[in-house]
Enzyme design. Structure first.
Site, PDB file in Angstrom:
ATOM      1  N   ARG A 109      -2.961  -4.814  -6.171  1.00 30.54           N
ATOM      2  CA  ARG A 109      -4.165  -5.326  -5.518  1.00 30.54           C
ATOM      3  C   ARG A 109      -4.388  -6.782  -5.906  1.00 30.54           C
ATOM      4  NH1 ARG A 109      -8.124  -3.631  -7.676  1.00 30.54           N
ATOM      5  NH2 ARG A 109      -7.237  -2.168  -9.159  1.00 30.54           N
ATOM      6  N   TYR A 164       0.722  -3.800   0.425  1.00 31.09           N
ATOM      7  CA  TYR A 164       0.596  -2.973  -0.781  1.00 31.09           C
ATOM      8  C   TYR A 164      -0.625  -2.055  -0.670  1.00 31.09           C
ATOM      9  CZ  TYR A 164      -0.742  -1.233  -5.236  1.00 31.09           C
ATOM     10  OH  TYR A 164      -1.141  -0.367  -6.221  1.00 31.09           O
ATOM     11  N   GLY A 165      -0.493  -0.834  -1.146  1.00 32.82           N
ATOM     12  CA  GLY A 165      -1.510   0.226  -1.142  1.00 32.82           C
ATOM     13  C   GLY A 165      -2.957  -0.219  -1.067  1.00 32.82           C
ATOM     14  N   LYS A 180      -9.388   2.238  -1.141  1.00 36.34           N
ATOM     15  CA  LYS A 180     -10.358   1.477  -1.924  1.00 36.34           C
ATOM     16  C   LYS A 180     -11.326   0.724  -1.013  1.00 36.34           C
ATOM     17  CE  LYS A 180      -9.097   2.767  -5.995  1.00 36.34           C
ATOM     18  NZ  LYS A 180      -7.788   2.910  -6.475  1.00 36.34           N
ATOM     19  N   HIS A 216     -15.135   5.865  -8.233  1.00 34.26           N
ATOM     20  CA  HIS A 216     -13.713   5.804  -8.577  1.00 34.26           C
ATOM     21  C   HIS A 216     -13.421   6.907  -9.597  1.00 34.26           C
ATOM     22  CE1 HIS A 216     -10.233   2.951 -10.008  1.00 34.26           C
ATOM     23  NE2 HIS A 216      -9.809   3.867  -9.178  1.00 34.26           N
ATOM     24  N   SER A 264      -8.399   1.505 -13.111  1.00 37.33           N
ATOM     25  CA  SER A 264      -7.063   1.648 -12.541  1.00 37.33           C
ATOM     26  C   SER A 264      -6.013   1.733 -13.651  1.00 37.33           C
ATOM     27  CB  SER A 264      -6.752   0.456 -11.639  1.00 37.33           C
ATOM     28  OG  SER A 264      -7.695   0.421 -10.601  1.00 37.33           O
ATOM     29  N   CYS A 288      -5.575   3.997 -15.919  1.00 35.63           N
ATOM     30  CA  CYS A 288      -6.093   4.432 -17.218  1.00 35.63           C
ATOM     31  C   CYS A 288      -6.187   5.943 -17.334  1.00 35.63           C
ATOM     32  CB  CYS A 288      -7.449   3.787 -17.486  1.00 35.63           C
ATOM     33  SG  CYS A 288      -7.304   2.020 -17.787  1.00 35.63           S
ATOM     34  N   THR A 334      -5.108  10.199 -12.671  1.00 35.39           N
ATOM     35  CA  THR A 334      -4.163  11.150 -12.090  1.00 35.39           C
ATOM     36  C   THR A 334      -3.669  12.113 -13.163  1.00 35.39           C
ATOM     37  OG1 THR A 334      -3.552   9.539 -10.409  1.00 35.39           O
ATOM     38  CG2 THR A 334      -2.011  11.351 -10.776  1.00 35.39           C
ATOM     39  N   ASN A 335      -3.433  11.582 -14.362  1.00 43.17           N
ATOM     40  CA  ASN A 335      -2.978  12.452 -15.453  1.00 43.17           C
ATOM     41  C   ASN A 335      -4.017  13.502 -15.820  1.00 43.17           C
ATOM     42  OD1 ASN A 335      -0.275  11.772 -17.078  1.00 43.17           O
ATOM     43  ND2 ASN A 335      -0.992   9.971 -15.964  1.00 43.17           N
ATOM     44  N   ASP A 389      -8.594  10.246  -7.585  1.00 42.77           N
ATOM     45  CA  ASP A 389      -8.936   8.817  -7.550  1.00 42.77           C
ATOM     46  C   ASP A 389     -10.352   8.524  -7.058  1.00 42.77           C
ATOM     47  OD1 ASP A 389      -7.861   6.129  -8.049  1.00 42.77           O
ATOM     48  OD2 ASP A 389      -8.044   5.815  -5.895  1.00 42.77           O
ATOM     49  N   ASN A 410       3.709  -1.191 -11.725  1.00 47.10           N
ATOM     50  CA  ASN A 410       2.736  -0.617 -10.783  1.00 47.10           C
ATOM     51  C   ASN A 410       3.441   0.103  -9.628  1.00 47.10           C
ATOM     52  OD1 ASN A 410       0.037  -0.083  -9.958  1.00 47.10           O
ATOM     53  ND2 ASN A 410       0.174  -1.715  -8.427  1.00 47.10           N
ATOM     54  N   SER A 411       4.645   0.600  -9.883  1.00 43.61           N
ATOM     55  CA  SER A 411       5.315   1.369  -8.825  1.00 43.61           C
ATOM     56  C   SER A 411       4.556   2.673  -8.609  1.00 43.61           C
ATOM     57  CB  SER A 411       6.771   1.627  -9.202  1.00 43.61           C
ATOM     58  OG  SER A 411       6.864   2.244 -10.472  1.00 43.61           O
ATOM     59  N   ARG A 412       4.636   3.205  -7.393  1.00 49.80           N
ATOM     60  CA  ARG A 412       3.740   4.301  -6.995  1.00 49.80           C
ATOM     61  C   ARG A 412       4.467   5.379  -6.217  1.00 49.80           C
ATOM     62  NH1 ARG A 412      -2.005   3.897  -8.382  1.00 49.80           N
ATOM     63  NH2 ARG A 412      -2.057   1.911  -9.502  1.00 49.80           N
ATOM     64  N   PHE A 415      -2.642  12.974 -23.031  1.00 50.89           N
ATOM     65  CA  PHE A 415      -2.033  13.862 -22.037  1.00 50.89           C
ATOM     66  C   PHE A 415      -2.522  15.304 -22.227  1.00 50.89           C
ATOM     67  CE2 PHE A 415       0.759  10.149 -22.602  1.00 50.89           C
ATOM     68  CZ  PHE A 415       0.676   9.648 -21.309  1.00 50.89           C
ATOM     69  N   GLU A 469      -2.971  17.132 -24.646  1.00 43.85           N
ATOM     70  CA  GLU A 469      -3.914  17.328 -25.755  1.00 43.85           C
ATOM     71  C   GLU A 469      -5.328  16.888 -25.378  1.00 43.85           C
ATOM     72  OE1 GLU A 469      -2.849  19.212 -27.786  1.00 43.85           O
ATOM     73  OE2 GLU A 469      -0.699  18.860 -28.067  1.00 43.85           O
ATOM     74  N   ASN A 470      -5.471  16.155 -24.290  1.00 46.12           N
ATOM     75  CA  ASN A 470      -6.817  15.797 -23.847  1.00 46.12           C
ATOM     76  C   ASN A 470      -7.626  17.042 -23.483  1.00 46.12           C
ATOM     77  OD1 ASN A 470      -6.231  13.111 -24.246  1.00 46.12           O
ATOM     78  ND2 ASN A 470      -5.614  12.756 -22.107  1.00 46.12           N
TER      79      ASN A 470
END
Ligand code: GTP
Ligand code: SPV
Ligand code: MN
Length: 609
Positions: free
Chosen positions: A80, A219-220, A228, A248, A270, A272, A275-276, A295, A385-387, A514, A516-517
């Site tokens: 972005r 780009y996205g 967004k 967000h 972004s 951070c 998605t995980n 997202d 920043n590959s997606r 990950f 463990e969160n």
């Protein structure tokens, strides 16, 4: 298309309906052809095949991933462009100090100049779409025109695109207008390039007209305008006007060992960890996490005073690097096919690869630019920043109710950032007002998701700094009202702050993160459930020391330094609070008094330690 017929501007033509608007854009941009997209699989297959023929996409070896493709962007068009993102409302104060404001009339004339003839030699695609299921109570409609087939294919994955949406768009004529061009006309039969774009970029929003104009990037976040631009920047203004919130945030459904179901919405800047966390596979027994969104969340206060949430998207546009079996196996399993990868590396067997996918680096790689690559190359194989772009329905952890038009009731809201210092692993806000303060003071180290200096600390209130379509301080007032107004009647969700990224003196992460969160999530939901113990700290309620036996955080079997994870250094915090005060002062008298009061209260609590 040689004779411009635009007697009315596209913006004025909108009132006459989508056909009139499309005609007016075509008259301005002068494409060779206009194609109305039906959103079908056949159309998607045709477009992707055509892009393979023209070199925009490489087919990933279908033995590994059927119907999947790799796009290599122009090396200059990978993230972005926040400095080129504009909010064009009448009053500069309404955009506020955290947005790039431009006078709408001036911006329109700039864009008219840039868009004139910008699609010559290309096809203009008309992409009708719905954010949220078509016809859903909280859903919103949009139409994007674009001269990028990559954008069309991506929009089909990310939104409910096609004929059904178009029918409603015609019926209601209530839709967001989004005009996009890569800004690379093919004049006099000039040859195309795999990823056309323009060095000049404008990502412009006209919130009062519910309009988006994007020039120069494919780009996205700059080009998939449903995401967004619409679902956050324009929708946040709609939400302000209509009494809801466009945020967000990921959304998950969590079941505890006793079978109680909770829904959690979490805002992280972004790259951070949204998605995980959305695809978390808990490391602790008895807990289950299901994915609803990764997202964007639209949060709507219900008549019962509770906050409901929908994920307006239909796909995931996720960060590839760091996504592997050890960190996010659910995401890895989601990517079995039907995926467009952008700027990842290519193996010699025709499959894709990125840093973190496998521990062992395969041989025979080509990097995201298509160059031969080895670990000795001194660069990364995949762009940071590959997606991946993949349908949400394909995710093994997707919740049954992920697309329920009524949404899910939110029990807890979580704010987080990427902070090497100061911010503890988890605390609970003392009240809704304190929670809004926590959201307003999110800060984070800069990632690769946007252009800028990596690692630099920046304020990112509500993880919405780049995405709020109006004055950020008004956003805070709006939050205060949604949670404390009569409609919420004390039934607003509880608010928490987390930080997975705190580092020790040796520079390594203090928390394994990950899977463990889930331990932190368990403490949060035990708080909501009334079973977890907490101690008062200047920043809010923290887990009691002594672990699960005392009702605190379960760190059994982990080698972690809890005191370092929760340490509050009064000197460092004094500087942090000074910085918050400076940040708040940018907003002048638009800053809600409650936030100033929260800041004073926290100072007081540190002084009393
Ligand atoms: P956007 O899609 O840009 O909004 O990003 P996101 O918020 O969805 O972030 P994502 O989950 O893709 O994670 C971004 C990066 O942070 C990846 O490289 C992850 O591997 C890493 N990450 C995510 N969760 C954790 C965590 O708990 N600990 C650590 N150390 N890294 C994490
Ligand atoms: C982000 O940067 O927050 C993303 C990627 O999710 S983009 O769609 O480009 O905004
Ligand atoms: Mn993400």
């Amino acid at each position: 298309m040689d004779q411009p017929t635009a007697s009315v501007s596209p913006s004025a033509a909108r009132a006459l309906g989508v056909e009139a608007w499309v005609d007016a854009i075509a008259a301005l941009t002068r494409p060779d052809e206009v194609v109305w997209c039906d959103g079908s699989r056949v159309e998607y297959n045709r477009l992707t095949r055509q892009m393979v023929d023209t070199g925009t996409l490489l087919q990933v070896n279908p033995e590994f991933r059927p119907s999947s493709f790799l796009a290599r962007s122009d090396p200059s068009d990978v993230a972005r462009v926040e400095a080129r993102t504009f909010i064009c409302c009448e009053s500069e104060d309404d955009a506020g100090p955290s947005n790039n404001w431009r006078d709408p009339a001036q911006m329109r004339s700039t864009l008219d100049g840039l868009f004139a003839g910008s699609m010559r030699g290309r096809t203009m695609y008309v992409v009708p779409f719905s954010m949220g299921v078509v016809g859903g109570r909280y859903s919103k409609l949009g139409v994007q025109v674009t001269d990028s087939p990559y954008v069309v294919a991506s929009m089909r994955t990310m939104t409910r695109m096609g004929t059904d949406a178009l029918r409603l768009i015609r019926e209601t004529n209530d839709w967001v207008a989004a005009a996009h061009t890569v800004g690379a006309p093919l004049i006099d039969g000039a040859a195309d390039v795999p990823w056309p774009c323009n060095a000049t970029k404008y990502i412009s929003h006209f919130p009062e007209q519910r309009e988006i104009w994007s020039f120069g990037s494919a780009y996205g976040g700059n080009a998939l305008l449903a995401k967004k631009s619409f679902a956050l920047r324009i929708a946040s203004v709609m939400a302000r006007d209509e009494g809801w919130l466009a945020e967000h945030m990921l959304i998950i459904r969590v079941t505890n060992p006793r079978g109680r179901v909770f829904h959690v919405a979490a805002a992280f800047p972004s790259a951070c960890g949204k998605t995980n966390l959305a695809m978390l596979a808990p490391s602790i027994p008895g807990w289950k996490v299901e994915t609803i969104g990764d997202d964007i969340a639209w949060l709507i206060p219900g008549a019962d005073g509770r906050l409901r949430a929908i994920n307006p998207e239909a796909g995931f546009f996720g960060v590839a690097p760091g996504t592997g079996a050890a960190t996010n196996s659910v995401a890895v399993d989601t990517l079995w096919g039907n995926t467009i990868f952008t700027n990842v590396a290519l193996r010699d067997d025709g499959d894709v690869w990125w840093e973190g996918l496998t521990e062992k680096v395969p041989t025979g790689l080509r990097d995201w630019r298509g160059e031969e690559w080895t670990p000795e190359s001194g660069t990364t194989a995949a762009h940071p920043n590959s997606r991946f772009t993949v349908p949400a329905a394909q995710c093994p952890s997707i919740a049954d109710a992920w697309d329920d038009p009524e949404g899910v009731v939110i029990d807890a809201i979580v704010f987080g950032g990427r902070r090497a210092t100061n911010v503890p692993l988890v605390v609970e806000a003392r009240s809704w007002e304190h929670g809004v303060y926590v959201g307003a003071t999110v800060s984070s180290e800069r990632t690769a998701a946007a252009e800028g200096t990596l690692g630099e600390l920046r304020r990112d209130p509500f993880a919405m700094m780049p995405f709020c379509g109006y004055n950020m301080a008004d956003h805070w007032s709006h939050w205060l009202e949604v949670g404390t107004g009569s409609r919420s009647a004390g039934r607003a969700p509880r608010i928490f702050q987390v930080n997975w990224f705190r580092k020790g003196d040796d520079g390594s992460f203090l928390w394994p993160g990950f899977a463990e969160n889930s331990r932190v999530l368990a403490w949060i939901l035990d708080r909501v459930d009334g079973s977890a113990a907490a101690r008062d700290t200047p920043l809010g309620w923290a887990p009691v020391e002594g672990g699960p036996d005392s009702g605190g955080l379960n760190t059994d079997g982990l080698d972690v330094d809890e005191s370092a994870l929760f340490a509050l250094d009064p000197v460092a915090w004094s500087a942090e609070l000074d910085d918050t005060e400076r940040f708040f002062s940018l907003f002048g008298d638009r800053l809600p008094a409650q936030l100033q009061a929260q800041l004073a209260d926290i100072r007081q609590r540190f002084a009393a330690l």
